[in-house]
Design a protein around this motif. Structure first.
Motif, mmCIF file in Angstrom:
data_model
loop_
_atom_site.group_PDB
_atom_site.id
_atom_site.type_symbol
_atom_site.label_atom_id
_atom_site.label_comp_id
_atom_site.label_asym_id
_atom_site.label_seq_id
_atom_site.Cartn_x
_atom_site.Cartn_y
_atom_site.Cartn_z
ATOM 1 N N LEU A 19 0.848 -1.189 0.000
ATOM 2 C CA LEU A 19 0.000 0.000 0.000
ATOM 3 C C LEU A 19 0.885 1.241 0.000
ATOM 4 O O LEU A 19 1.954 1.252 0.612
ATOM 5 C CB LEU A 19 -0.902 0.017 1.239
ATOM 6 C CG LEU A 19 -1.996 -1.043 1.296
ATOM 7 C CD1 LEU A 19 -2.652 -1.057 2.680
ATOM 8 C CD2 LEU A 19 -3.037 -0.793 0.215
ATOM 9 N N ARG A 58 -12.414 4.201 2.591
ATOM 10 C CA ARG A 58 -11.509 3.489 1.671
ATOM 11 C C ARG A 58 -10.265 2.974 2.392
ATOM 12 O O ARG A 58 -9.794 1.872 2.120
ATOM 13 C CB ARG A 58 -11.128 4.391 0.503
ATOM 14 C CG ARG A 58 -12.273 4.619 -0.447
ATOM 15 C CD ARG A 58 -11.883 5.506 -1.601
ATOM 16 N NE ARG A 58 -13.004 5.689 -2.502
ATOM 17 C CZ ARG A 58 -13.166 6.739 -3.269
ATOM 18 N NH1 ARG A 58 -12.269 7.710 -3.280
ATOM 19 N NH2 ARG A 58 -14.211 6.835 -4.054
ATOM 20 N N ALA A 62 -9.383 -0.938 2.695
ATOM 21 C CA ALA A 62 -8.100 -1.457 2.202
ATOM 22 C C ALA A 62 -7.335 -2.158 3.327
ATOM 23 O O ALA A 62 -6.771 -3.242 3.124
ATOM 24 C CB ALA A 62 -7.261 -0.321 1.617
#
Length: 148
Positions: A19, A58, A62
């Motif tokens: 990420l 979000r 994630a």
């Protein structure tokens, strides 16, 4: 010094899970690691005014998909989030621990250090995880109840 070490740890965690290291993601990790209870999205929103609702949603989504956090529900059915153990990943969560819901303060605690008994399911059942809940008074609320 501790804050710098934490930021490096969070950056490593994001790298490990592929990420991007963005300021909002690092802030969410920092906020969640500073709390002793699982935290709902509305609570995080009230604490982090500079991150809008959609971005926070979000980020939480994630993080959950990658095995960084896990979702646990409180007594009202609200989703709360807590950091996962370091051996969780997107394909294999290990959040099989007791989740304690305090009926007084409404906090949700992850009790990771309890030795839970093995669960032997009948033949044919294939577990992919489980969630164990308990409810009652947390230590802080128990002390308040005794003083009354």
């Amino acid at each position: 010094m501790t804050q710098t070490r934490d930021i490096h740890h969070f950056e490593h965690l994001l790298d490990k899970h592929h990420l991007k290291k963005t300021a909002p993601r690092l802030r969410v990790l920092s906020m969640m690691s500073s709390r002793h209870t699982a935290t709902s999205q509305p609570d995080l929103e009230s604490l982090m005014h500079d991150i809008d609702r959609v971005t926070l949603y979000r980020i939480l989504n994630a993080f959950e998909e990658k095995g960084i956090i896990h979702k646990v529900f409180d007594l009202d059915g609200t989703a709360n989030y807590a950091l996962c153990s370091s051996n969780c990943n997107e394909h294999d969560h290990h959040d099989e621990h007791l989740h304690f819901n305090c009926t007084q303060c409404k906090n949700v605690y992850c009790l990771n250090d309890l030795n839970l008994p093995a669960i032997n399911l009948p033949v044919g059942f294939e577990p992919h995880g489980f969630t164990l809940y308990a409810q009652g008074l947390c230590p802080k609320c128990s002390k308040k109840a005794v003083k009354k």
